[in-house]
Design a protein around this motif. Structure first.
Motif, PDB file in Angstrom:
ATOM      1  N   GLU B   8      -0.708  13.321  -8.175  1.00 34.08           N
ATOM      2  CA  GLU B   8      -0.273  12.481  -7.173  1.00 34.08           C
ATOM      3  C   GLU B   8      -1.787  11.881  -6.694  1.00 34.08           C
ATOM      4  N   ASP B   9      -1.652  10.561  -6.659  1.00 34.00           N
ATOM      5  CA  ASP B   9      -2.524   9.646  -6.093  1.00 34.00           C
ATOM      6  C   ASP B   9      -3.568   9.122  -4.443  1.00 34.00           C
ATOM      7  N   GLU B  10      -2.017  10.007  -3.793  1.00 31.50           N
ATOM      8  CA  GLU B  10      -1.618   9.756  -2.410  1.00 31.50           C
ATOM      9  C   GLU B  10      -2.591  11.392  -2.166  1.00 31.50           C
ATOM     10  N   GLY B  12      -2.868  12.904   1.239  1.00 34.90           N
ATOM     11  CA  GLY B  12      -2.336  13.280   2.008  1.00 34.90           C
ATOM     12  C   GLY B  12      -0.148  14.131   1.153  1.00 34.90           C
ATOM     13  N   VAL B  13       0.089  13.164   0.662  1.00 30.05           N
ATOM     14  CA  VAL B  13       1.553  14.281  -0.210  1.00 30.05           C
ATOM     15  C   VAL B  13       0.764  15.116  -0.985  1.00 30.05           C
ATOM     16  N   ASP B  54       3.377  12.404  -9.572  1.00 28.57           N
ATOM     17  CA  ASP B  54       3.964  11.647  -9.730  1.00 28.57           C
ATOM     18  C   ASP B  54       4.467  10.159 -10.385  1.00 28.57           C
ATOM     19  N   LYS B  56       4.258   6.964 -10.174  1.00 28.00           N
ATOM     20  CA  LYS B  56       3.584   4.998  -9.653  1.00 28.00           C
ATOM     21  C   LYS B  56       2.414   5.684  -9.212  1.00 28.00           C
ATOM     22  N   LEU B  57       1.175   5.307 -10.256  1.00 23.82           N
ATOM     23  CA  LEU B  57      -0.275   6.171  -9.805  1.00 23.82           C
ATOM     24  C   LEU B  57      -0.902   4.856 -10.337  1.00 23.82           C
ATOM     25  N   PRO B  58      -2.468   4.519  -9.738  1.00 26.08           N
ATOM     26  CA  PRO B  58      -2.779   3.406 -10.346  1.00 26.08           C
ATOM     27  C   PRO B  58      -3.460   4.091 -11.812  1.00 26.08           C
TER      28      PRO B  58
END
Lengths: 441, 127
Positions: B8-10, B12-13, B54, B56-58
């Motif tokens: 997961e790129d975020e 906090g998540v 996730d 959607k990732l960069p």
């Protein structure tokens, strides 16, 4: 809308307008050529008809002179010579006292005129002209009551030179204030010796006034004798036209053809040719009276197509208007298409941005719900861990949500633009700063 | 104890997910991008039992990671996380791979942990 897209649409509009304009322009040039050719042919035909009529009149004058002088020559010595000549002369007099000739006379073998000579100062009844009328005519032609040349040896010499010759047509001869032609019939004895000649004298100017003037308005007209001498020119280009025709040798050839044609019973030769007079192109229509006289009418090409030009300009105006309307229609269509496309792009951008906001909010909710649930469910009970959770991820998510709210407000105020990909500002979604919603969430 | 790799790129998540998984008794591995996740999986010993990724990732996305794990390691126990389930393209891609997924925001106590328990026990195979 992207700048390149807008440019492409306008280029398309320009291209379509040009492509649609091409047939109109092509038709314009086709009609221009067709109208010019048609007008030239029509005008040339009209001029030819006119000059044919002139040729007939000129030939009639010469034939009349020939017949009248021949008859008078035959009747010489048979009665009152003065009355004889006067009867012949009245045939050339108009009711108002104008005359187609200057006079009629008998020339003795020594070249002198007999006293019976008659100047055209009589009316069509053979009576002397009224003084007031004569005064008025004299203002224009001071020589009218004594039009005679100093001697007429040239007539005698020409007729004496050829014993079989019965008629003589002189070249143009200088007289005070004018050039004159002398037409003469011989009277000979049984042995063919020349006894006298009956002459009719006519001025070149009179020929123009009586035969050509009425139909020559606005035209360059000239008259030339068989020696190439000009009797009159009317119009700025007439002299240049005649001199070019003479200089090229065509006048001589036309007169030679006229002699041959006259031998076949016709008035004379006929023809036309294009001339370029110092850059002014025009059509010369010419006719001969036998091989005696040559009359020419020069008409500029511009004058010939004047009527066609008016039509063509009218058509050109309509064509131009059509093209402009076409272009205006295309421009309006393109503008509306651009506006419509712009609206659609705006809508699509708005949809993408709404998706982006939804994505970002859902991510923040993962953190908020998750951390709150951890505490509320009792899975985290350590006060330090709870404080760490609320001071860290929870606070970050709340900050991010506040940033999004500010972003929405900025967009609603028009202070921030939506990008094509649905991001706020110029960056893509993945390049938006972490504190503005995180990277690639 | 089961091991779960979270991609997961975020941050906090990712931290919240990891907190919940650890609270549920799982060992966790973390990565913030698909390529990084593939590397972590390759180096992990023992291998993770589940990869939670996730979509959607960069850079490469979660589908790419799923495909790479399958092709390179024969690993199929991938669970997707997405905030884009409303998107047609995302639904089509999920359907094509026939993998379980969680829609954000995640309901950990109600759905995620119970599902993982059953999934790892070999019961559930779909969200």
């Amino acid at each position: 809308m992207k700048r390149w897209r807008r440019l492409r649409l306008w280029r398309h509009f320009a291209g379509v307008t040009i492509v649609l304009a091409i047939p109109v322009v092509a038709v314009y040039f086709f009609l221009a050529a067709h109208m010019q050719a048609s007008e030239e042919a029509r005008f040339a035909s009209a001029v030819n008809n006119q000059v044919d009529m002139w040729q007939e009149r000129l030939d009639d004058l010469v034939r009349d002179a020939r017949v009248d002088t021949r008859d008078d020559a035959m009747l010489l010595g048979g009665g009152d010579e003065l009355a004889l000549l006067r009867r012949s002369l009245v045939r050339y007099i108009f009711p108002d006292g104008r005359s187609r000739v200057e006079g009629i006379a008998v020339v003795n073998p020594d070249g002198r005129l007999r006293p019976s000579r008659q100047a055209a100062v009589i009316d069509d009844q053979g009576r002397p002209l009224a003084p007031a009328r004569l005064t008025m005519i004299k203002r224009q032609r001071p020589w009218v009551d004594n039009p005679w040349l100093s001697d007429y040896n040239f007539v005698i010499e020409a007729l004496a030179r050829d014993p079989g010759r019965r008629f003589f047509f002189s070249r143009l001869r200088d007289a005070p204030g004018r050039k004159v032609l002398v037409l003469a019939s011989a009277r000979r004895d049984r042995q063919g010796r020349l006894q006298a000649a009956v002459i009719l004298q006519v001025a070149a100017r009179q020929i123009f006034d009586n035969l050509f003037k009425a139909g020559s308005r606005g035209q360059d007209t000239w008259l030339m004798d068989r020696s190439g001498r000009l009797g009159f020119t009317r119009g700025k280009l007439a002299r240049a036209s005649a001199e070019r025709f003479r200089g090229s040798g065509r006048a001589r050839r036309a007169l030679a053809a006229g002699a041959w044609v006259a031998g076949q019973g016709h008035p004379g030769a006929a023809g036309q040719r294009w001339q370029d007079l110092d850059g002014t192109r025009g059509l010369l229509v010419f006719r001969t009276q036998g091989d005696n006289l040559l009359v020419g009418v020069f008409t500029t090409e511009q004058a010939m197509v004047q009527k066609g030009g008016i039509l063509l300009r009218a058509f050109g105006g309509v064509s131009l208007l059509a093209i402009l309307l076409l272009a205006a229609g295309g421009a309006i269509y393109t503008f509306l298409a651009l506006r419509r496309e712009g609206r659609m792009v705006e809508l699509a951008t708005l949809r993408r941005y709404a998706g982006t906001v939804s994505h970002r909010v859902r991510n923040e909710l993962v953190t908020l719900y998750g951390q709150v649930e951890l505490v509320s469910s009792g899975l985290i009970t350590d006060p330090e861990k709870i404080a760490g959770a609320f001071g860290g991820p929870v606070q970050d998510s709340l900050d991010n949500i506040m940033t999004m709210v500010q972003e929405l407000e900025a967009i609603s105020r028009g202070e921030m633009q939506l990008g094509y990909e649905g991001q706020a500002g110029d960056d893509t979604m993945f390049k938006v700063g972490r504190n503005q919603g995180g990277e690639g969430r | 104890m089961s091991r779960i790799l979270v991609v997961e790129d975020e941050s906090g998540v990712r931290r919240t997910i990891v907190d919940w998984l650890q609270a549920g008794g799982y060992q966790t591995l973390e990565a913030s991008a698909a390529a990084a996740g593939l590397a972590v999986f390759a180096e992990a010993d023992p291998k993770p039992d589940v990869v939670l990724v996730d979509i959607k990732l960069p850079g490469e996305n979660g589908f790419w990671l799923c495909d790479q794990l399958s092709q390179r390691h024969g690993f199929e126990r991938v669970i997707f996380i997405t905030a884009f389930f409303w998107e047609e393209e995302t639904r089509l891609q999920l359907a094509a791979r026939d993998k379980p997924y969680f829609e954000k925001p995640l309901k950990f106590q109600e759905i995620v942990l119970p599902f993982l328990r059953d999934y790892l026990a070999g019961g559930e195979d779909a969200s």
